[in-house]
Design an enzyme around this catalytic site. Structure first.
Site, PDB file in Angstrom:
ATOM      1  N   ASP A  48      23.731   0.953   9.434  1.00  0.00           N
ATOM      2  CA  ASP A  48      22.692   1.681  10.161  1.00  0.00           C
ATOM      3  C   ASP A  48      21.528   0.724  10.410  1.00  0.00           C
ATOM      4  OD1 ASP A  48      22.210   4.989  10.529  1.00  0.00           O
ATOM      5  OD2 ASP A  48      20.448   3.708  10.776  1.00  0.00           O
ATOM      6  N   THR A 104      23.449  11.303  19.743  1.00  0.00           N
ATOM      7  CA  THR A 104      23.216  11.358  21.190  1.00  0.00           C
ATOM      8  C   THR A 104      22.276  12.538  21.460  1.00  0.00           C
ATOM      9  OG1 THR A 104      25.259  12.643  21.373  1.00  0.00           O
ATOM     10  CG2 THR A 104      25.397  10.313  21.955  1.00  0.00           C
ATOM     11  N   THR A 140      29.235  12.694  20.091  1.00  0.00           N
ATOM     12  CA  THR A 140      29.419  13.624  21.213  1.00  0.00           C
ATOM     13  C   THR A 140      28.807  12.989  22.449  1.00  0.00           C
ATOM     14  OG1 THR A 140      29.235  15.469  19.691  1.00  0.00           O
ATOM     15  CG2 THR A 140      28.904  15.960  22.027  1.00  0.00           C
ATOM     16  N   GLU A 174      26.978  21.313   9.946  1.00  0.00           N
ATOM     17  CA  GLU A 174      26.048  21.055   8.844  1.00  0.00           C
ATOM     18  C   GLU A 174      26.215  22.184   7.833  1.00  0.00           C
ATOM     19  OE1 GLU A 174      22.063  20.111  10.120  1.00  0.00           O
ATOM     20  OE2 GLU A 174      22.859  18.888  11.744  1.00  0.00           O
ATOM     21  N   ASN A 230      31.713  23.191  21.775  1.00  0.00           N
ATOM     22  CA  ASN A 230      30.333  23.610  21.513  1.00  0.00           C
ATOM     23  C   ASN A 230      29.834  24.596  22.572  1.00  0.00           C
ATOM     24  OD1 ASN A 230      30.143  22.290  19.120  1.00  0.00           O
ATOM     25  ND2 ASN A 230      28.581  20.809  19.745  1.00  0.00           N
ATOM     26  N   PHE A 271      31.240  33.818  14.628  1.00  0.00           N
ATOM     27  CA  PHE A 271      30.302  33.425  15.683  1.00  0.00           C
ATOM     28  C   PHE A 271      29.895  34.587  16.586  1.00  0.00           C
ATOM     29  CE2 PHE A 271      28.820  29.018  15.974  1.00  0.00           C
ATOM     30  CZ  PHE A 271      29.229  28.639  14.718  1.00  0.00           C
ATOM     31  N   ALA A 274      24.815  38.381  15.679  1.00  0.00           N
ATOM     32  CA  ALA A 274      23.649  38.503  16.562  1.00  0.00           C
ATOM     33  C   ALA A 274      22.372  38.265  15.773  1.00  0.00           C
ATOM     34  CB  ALA A 274      23.619  39.902  17.179  1.00  0.00           C
ATOM     35  N   CYS A 282      22.697  20.161  17.719  1.00  0.00           N
ATOM     36  CA  CYS A 282      23.956  20.049  18.472  1.00  0.00           C
ATOM     37  C   CYS A 282      24.083  21.060  19.603  1.00  0.00           C
ATOM     38  CB  CYS A 282      25.130  20.181  17.523  1.00  0.00           C
ATOM     39  SG  CYS A 282      25.103  18.930  16.243  1.00  0.00           S
ATOM     40  N   LYS A 345      19.547  26.682  10.189  1.00  0.00           N
ATOM     41  CA  LYS A 345      20.555  27.553   9.605  1.00  0.00           C
ATOM     42  C   LYS A 345      20.527  27.325   8.090  1.00  0.00           C
ATOM     43  CE  LYS A 345      24.883  25.031   9.668  1.00  0.00           C
ATOM     44  NZ  LYS A 345      26.164  24.892  10.333  1.00  0.00           N
TER      45      LYS A 345
HETATM   46  C1  UGA Z   1      27.849  22.865  15.579  1.00  0.00           C
HETATM   47  C2  UGA Z   1      29.335  23.216  15.682  1.00  0.00           C
HETATM   48  O1  UGA Z   1      29.575  24.459  15.005  1.00  0.00           O
HETATM   49  C3  UGA Z   1      30.182  22.117  15.051  1.00  0.00           C
HETATM   50  O2  UGA Z   1      31.568  22.416  15.194  1.00  0.00           O
HETATM   51  C4  UGA Z   1      29.856  20.783  15.740  1.00  0.00           C
HETATM   52  O3  UGA Z   1      30.578  19.703  15.176  1.00  0.00           O
HETATM   53  C5  UGA Z   1      28.382  20.501  15.608  1.00  0.00           C
HETATM   54  O4  UGA Z   1      27.626  21.582  16.183  1.00  0.00           O
HETATM   55  C6  UGA Z   1      28.098  19.211  16.324  1.00  0.00           C
HETATM   56  O5  UGA Z   1      28.202  19.173  17.544  1.00  0.00           O
HETATM   57  O6  UGA Z   1      27.887  18.199  15.649  1.00  0.00           O
HETATM   58  P1  UGA Z   1      26.036  23.039  13.604  1.00  0.00           P
HETATM   59  O7  UGA Z   1      25.028  22.542  14.580  1.00  0.00           O
HETATM   60  O8  UGA Z   1      26.067  22.454  12.237  1.00  0.00           O
HETATM   61  O9  UGA Z   1      27.520  22.819  14.193  1.00  0.00           O
HETATM   62  O10 UGA Z   1      25.786  24.585  13.447  1.00  0.00           O
HETATM   63  P2  UGA Z   1      26.567  25.952  13.697  1.00  0.00           P
HETATM   64  O11 UGA Z   1      27.178  26.432  12.452  1.00  0.00           O
HETATM   65  O12 UGA Z   1      27.435  25.867  14.890  1.00  0.00           O
HETATM   66  O13 UGA Z   1      25.343  26.905  14.025  1.00  0.00           O
HETATM   67  C7  UGA Z   1      24.515  26.627  15.152  1.00  0.00           C
HETATM   68  C8  UGA Z   1      23.453  27.677  15.299  1.00  0.00           C
HETATM   69  O14 UGA Z   1      24.023  28.906  15.726  1.00  0.00           O
HETATM   70  C9  UGA Z   1      22.653  27.990  14.043  1.00  0.00           C
HETATM   71  O15 UGA Z   1      21.288  28.076  14.403  1.00  0.00           O
HETATM   72  C10 UGA Z   1      23.181  29.340  13.612  1.00  0.00           C
HETATM   73  O16 UGA Z   1      22.221  30.093  12.924  1.00  0.00           O
HETATM   74  C11 UGA Z   1      23.531  29.971  14.945  1.00  0.00           C
HETATM   75  N1  UGA Z   1      24.587  31.006  14.891  1.00  0.00           N
HETATM   76  C12 UGA Z   1      25.833  30.691  14.463  1.00  0.00           C
HETATM   77  C13 UGA Z   1      24.295  32.292  15.304  1.00  0.00           C
HETATM   78  O17 UGA Z   1      23.161  32.601  15.714  1.00  0.00           O
HETATM   79  N2  UGA Z   1      25.286  33.245  15.285  1.00  0.00           N
HETATM   80  C14 UGA Z   1      26.539  32.952  14.846  1.00  0.00           C
HETATM   81  O18 UGA Z   1      27.396  33.864  14.863  1.00  0.00           O
HETATM   82  C15 UGA Z   1      26.824  31.649  14.431  1.00  0.00           C
END
Ligand code: UGA
Length: 459
Positions: A48, A104, A140, A174, A230, A271, A274, A282, A345
């Site tokens: 890094d 990115t 990505t 995460e 995504n 997912f 609500a 991401c 989250k």
């Molecule tokens: C997301 C994707 O889920 C991963 O598969 C991907 O690898 C990653 O982005 C990336 O591109 O690196 P992440 O950002 O860690 O992962 O978080 P998520 O678990 O997807 O949640 C994203 C957001 O959506 C959070 O703010 C969460 O609170 C919200 N969320 C999630 C909702 O509001 N409702 C849901 O039902 C699920």
């Protein structure tokens, strides 16, 4: 969730031919990947440009919170097969396979992805690659960048065509990054030649032996798979949040609705939570970067619906501010607002594009006295969003509050006792921005309860 020690036990010791690997970029993704690869048996150098970051990783003091990472790093460092550097010479000299794991982010001046970290990794490493090797992109990226990286490496690397490129996007979440590194639900790789996929398959053999699909595609498809995944996840969340708007207009309950449609296996319940919507480093920027790339490709209409997905998502934050104002009887100014949650989250200290912090900051700007608490994200929040007060203790955060906002669904917040909490606040008013609190229990303890998409929550 499988424990880190169990994952380590199931993936170590089965590697036939350990390789010398480098991992370029040791952020959320790269640091976990580097440690995982060392644990399965490879000899790994993590690179890094940030010397402080790698110094901390080398002494198992990760600069960010990720459950299980300390245990994984400890196991990796104990093998003697993981070390860190900020020298491109050392990285190039070491690696038979180089993983590109740099970030990115969204560009400051547009919706497009900022690919400059990928470009500088290529320019830094490329001229030093004097032996045949495999470079595997995991970042990505806007579709088409992998092909540019491949061509550029062939041009600048002394080994020329001996430097091959594969693109293997990651789907790491995460909070679950260790599990997603050692037991992902699929591994996707884009290649020009099957031999390159076979080589990566050998590197990942201990992980693939756990039985997930290994999907081999071309370079363009691999890049698009990540963008599509995504975009689909974001669309699913915004779909249920659009239904929440309908529920608010009709007296229906979005949680019951999600449960009911989720029973259909074609739809699925995951997912469909609500609430305040998606944030993080991401989904929001990937969505926008994907639209920007589609426009460059002349197919912007194909992704026009993603603009709506983004808008629905941002509307939820405004709705949470409006509901808070309603709960306060119409005036935010001077009100004491307790905010539970700063991270985007739970199980993360990441506050990038955090819906919770957005709402907290907006209320602060409207004149409320906002006190925010979070189990892990306070330092990051303090640094990036001065304004609200940040306090470690939940009880201190809610003391004398006129309204409590539950905005990030940490387990510790879900476990709070509404009766005990009620004794601390000035007014028992709560907004559940994530729809996971027991609204009936809060109502029974005398709270006025509001929830996004559930106009009758607690009644
Ligand atoms: C997301 C994707 O889920 C991963 O598969 C991907 O690898 C990653 O982005 C990336 O591109 O690196 P992440 O950002 O860690 O992962 O978080 P998520 O678990 O997807 O949640 C994203 C957001 O959506 C959070 O703010 C969460 O609170 C919200 N969320 C999630 C909702 O509001 N409702 C849901 O039902 C699920």
């Amino acid at each position: 969730m499988t424990s880190t020690s169990d994952l380590i036990a199931r993936t170590s010791g089965s590697l036939e031919r350990p390789r010398r690997l480098t991992v370029v970029g040791c952020g959320y993704l790269g640091s976990v990947h580097a440690a995982a690869m060392a644990v399965v048996g490879h000899d790994v150098v993590g690179f890094d440009v940030d010397a402080d970051k790698i110094a901390r990783l080398a002494k198992n003091d990760p600069p960010f919170y990720e459950p299980g990472l300390d245990e994984l790093l400890e196991a990796a460092l104990a093998t003697g097969r993981l070390r860190f550097t900020s020298s491109y010479d050392e990285a190039a000299e070491h690696g038979e396979v180089h993983f590109l794991c740099v970030g990115t982010p969204q560009r400051a001046d547009s919706n497009a992805a900022d690919t400059s970290y990928v470009e500088s990794a290529v320019e830094g490493l490329g001229p030093l690659l004097d032996r045949p090797c495999l470079v595997v992109g995991k970042s990505t990226v806007p579709v088409g960048l992998a092909e540019q990286v491949r061509d550029r490496l062939a041009e600048i690397a002394p080994a020329g065509a001996g430097v091959r490129l594969a693109w293997s996007p990651e789907f790491t979440r995460e909070g679950f990054a260790v599990q997603d590194a050692l037991e992902p639900d699929r591994v996707v790789v884009g290649v020009d030649r099957q031999e390159d996929a076979d080589e990566l398959g050998e590197v990942l053999a201990p992980v693939l032996a756990l039985g997930m699909p290994y999907v081999v595609v071309d370079l363009a498809t691999a890049q698009l798979v990540k963008n599509a995944a995504n975009a689909f996840l974001a669309t699913k969340i915004s779909f249920i949040n659009a239904m929440a708007e309908l529920c608010e207009a009709t007296g229906a309950d979005v949680v019951a609705l999600a449960d009911a449609i989720g029973h259909d296996a074609r739809i699925g319940r995951r997912f469909l939570q609500a609430g305040l919507g998606f944030g993080g480093g991401c989904l929001p920027k990937d969505l926008r970067g994907f639209m920007a790339r589609a426009e460059e490709l002349g197919v912007d209409q194909a992704l026009a619906f993603l603009r709506e997905v983004d808008d629905i998502n941002l509307r939820r934050r405004r709705r949470a501010v409006d509901m808070t104002t309603e709960l306060l009887g119409g005036t935010v100014e001077g009100a004491r607002v307790a905010v539970l949650g700063a991270a985007f989250k739970p199980d993360s200290d990441d506050i990038r594009d955090s819906p919770a912090l957005d709402v907290a900051t907006t209320l602060h700007e409207l004149g409320a006295q906002v006190r925010v608490t979070d189990p892990k994200a306070l330092d990051n929040a303090r640094r990036s969003r001065p304004g609200p007060d940040y306090v470690d203790d939940v009880r201190e955060a809610v003391r004398d509050a006129d309204v409590v906002l539950h905005l990030t669904e940490w387990k510790a917040f879900r476990a709070l006792d509404p009766v005990e909490l009620g004794d601390l606040v000035a007014h028992k008013r709560i907004l559940d921005g994530r729809n996971v609190l027991d609204a009936a229990a809060y109502a029974a303890a005398g709270w006025q309860v509001r929830a996004l998409g559930r106009p009758n929550a607690g009644r």
